[in-house]
Design a protein around this motif. Sequence first.
Motif, PDB file in Angstrom:
ATOM      1  N   ASP A 183      37.656  44.174  47.961  1.00  0.00           N
ATOM      2  CA  ASP A 183      38.005  45.067  49.067  1.00  0.00           C
ATOM      3  C   ASP A 183      39.011  46.134  48.659  1.00  0.00           C
ATOM      4  O   ASP A 183      39.230  47.100  49.393  1.00  0.00           O
ATOM      5  N   LYS A 188      41.794  54.740  46.977  1.00  0.00           N
ATOM      6  CA  LYS A 188      42.580  54.759  48.210  1.00  0.00           C
ATOM      7  C   LYS A 188      44.078  54.708  47.877  1.00  0.00           C
ATOM      8  O   LYS A 188      44.901  55.343  48.548  1.00  0.00           O
ATOM      9  N   ASP A 222      53.390  53.559  56.099  1.00  0.00           N
ATOM     10  CA  ASP A 222      52.440  54.366  56.873  1.00  0.00           C
ATOM     11  C   ASP A 222      51.257  54.794  56.010  1.00  0.00           C
ATOM     12  O   ASP A 222      50.102  54.785  56.467  1.00  0.00           O
ATOM     13  N   LYS A 225      48.993  51.819  55.390  1.00  0.00           N
ATOM     14  CA  LYS A 225      48.247  51.508  56.604  1.00  0.00           C
ATOM     15  C   LYS A 225      47.114  52.503  56.822  1.00  0.00           C
ATOM     16  O   LYS A 225      45.990  52.128  57.193  1.00  0.00           O
ATOM     17  N   LYS A 226      47.391  53.777  56.577  1.00  0.00           N
ATOM     18  CA  LYS A 226      46.387  54.830  56.760  1.00  0.00           C
ATOM     19  C   LYS A 226      45.149  54.579  55.915  1.00  0.00           C
ATOM     20  O   LYS A 226      44.017  54.833  56.359  1.00  0.00           O
ATOM     21  N   TYR A 227      45.347  54.066  54.704  1.00  0.00           N
ATOM     22  CA  TYR A 227      44.218  53.843  53.800  1.00  0.00           C
ATOM     23  C   TYR A 227      43.809  52.370  53.722  1.00  0.00           C
ATOM     24  O   TYR A 227      43.151  51.948  52.764  1.00  0.00           O
ATOM     25  N   ASN A 228      44.201  51.606  54.733  1.00  0.00           N
ATOM     26  CA  ASN A 228      43.790  50.204  54.876  1.00  0.00           C
ATOM     27  C   ASN A 228      44.162  49.339  53.675  1.00  0.00           C
ATOM     28  O   ASN A 228      43.393  48.480  53.236  1.00  0.00           O
ATOM     29  N   LEU A 229      45.353  49.585  53.155  1.00  0.00           N
ATOM     30  CA  LEU A 229      45.826  48.819  52.001  1.00  0.00           C
ATOM     31  C   LEU A 229      46.928  47.824  52.363  1.00  0.00           C
ATOM     32  O   LEU A 229      47.268  46.963  51.550  1.00  0.00           O
ATOM     33  N   SER A 230      47.476  47.944  53.559  1.00  0.00           N
ATOM     34  CA  SER A 230      48.634  47.127  53.948  1.00  0.00           C
ATOM     35  C   SER A 230      48.382  45.633  53.814  1.00  0.00           C
ATOM     36  O   SER A 230      49.266  44.877  53.394  1.00  0.00           O
ATOM     37  N   ASP A 231      47.186  45.190  54.183  1.00  0.00           N
ATOM     38  CA  ASP A 231      46.875  43.761  54.172  1.00  0.00           C
ATOM     39  C   ASP A 231      46.217  43.314  52.875  1.00  0.00           C
ATOM     40  O   ASP A 231      45.849  42.143  52.731  1.00  0.00           O
ATOM     41  N   LEU A 232      46.053  44.253  51.937  1.00  0.00           N
ATOM     42  CA  LEU A 232      45.380  43.924  50.682  1.00  0.00           C
ATOM     43  C   LEU A 232      46.356  43.699  49.530  1.00  0.00           C
ATOM     44  O   LEU A 232      46.115  42.853  48.669  1.00  0.00           O
TER      45      LEU A 232
END
Length: 299
Positions: A183, A188, A222, A225-232
């Motif tokens: 993922d 990103k 921020d 989070k914008k590039y959907n990396l926060s949880d990865l």
Amino acid sequence: MKKRNLFASLAISSMLTLSSIVPTFAAEQSTYVAFGGGLNQSQIEQVRDEFGISANDAYETTVTGDDVARYLGINSYSTSILISNVMVKKDTGNGVKVNILTPNNITQITSNQYANAAITAGVSNCEIDVASLSQATGESALTGVYKALELSGETLDTQRTQVAQEELETTNEIAQSNASNSDFDSSKLDQAIVDIKQQLAEIKQNQGNAATAEQVEQIVNDALKKYNLSDLISQDDINKLIDFASRYQNSGAVDSQEVLNQLNKLKGQLGGLVDKAKANGWFDQLKSFVSQLINSFIN
């Protein structure tokens, strides 16, 4: 700065970097070559043959351990330099583009990581081709780019080239630590780095001072989070980005309008690549293939 991979790259690899950069006064192209100081004459000729360059085609210099210390901030360096670069300038407005000609031999650094870091260092309006005769991580390749640029008459801020090296190593470490996660998309992360640098510059311009520690942390979070990396990525990876962002905003890069111009150009290139991949359908196919490959090893 993380030195281990850099030393390994320089010590065990025979790496050459072809960098093309073309003068703004266009018709009169000049080529600049920076040969690794550790190359013998036979290897130098091999480098010339690889890229179609003769001894009479370019201004030549060599890259030494002193150059690594100066540009990258590595002061304890004892092995021979085997990296070579060829550069020719491009017209204003072209941005920075990097092509890796031997992707099987450049084992870690991506073209976008090179471009992002080069912009931080003060490189602008150029095309850089990177190639290696044998496998190497690629972390030290920009040394020759900087040496060739100064040979062409440009002056580089070594504080910025060293911050750029920290950027390259930080993004590479994060990408490598998440390589097994299907993922995770390193492009990103490249986009997030561009956003972070742009936001730091905007804050400096608006408030007249560098961002506070709290603002830096918010900017990084921020962007992730914008590039959907926060949880990865891990908190340790996030902390590395915060540390880099803090160092970046204390360099001259944060005040440079040219850096912002180059980042805007790079951002467009990055977004275009992702959009093209999705439109063609191979983006999802590639992610599926990587996932299946990882599962096959696990099983």
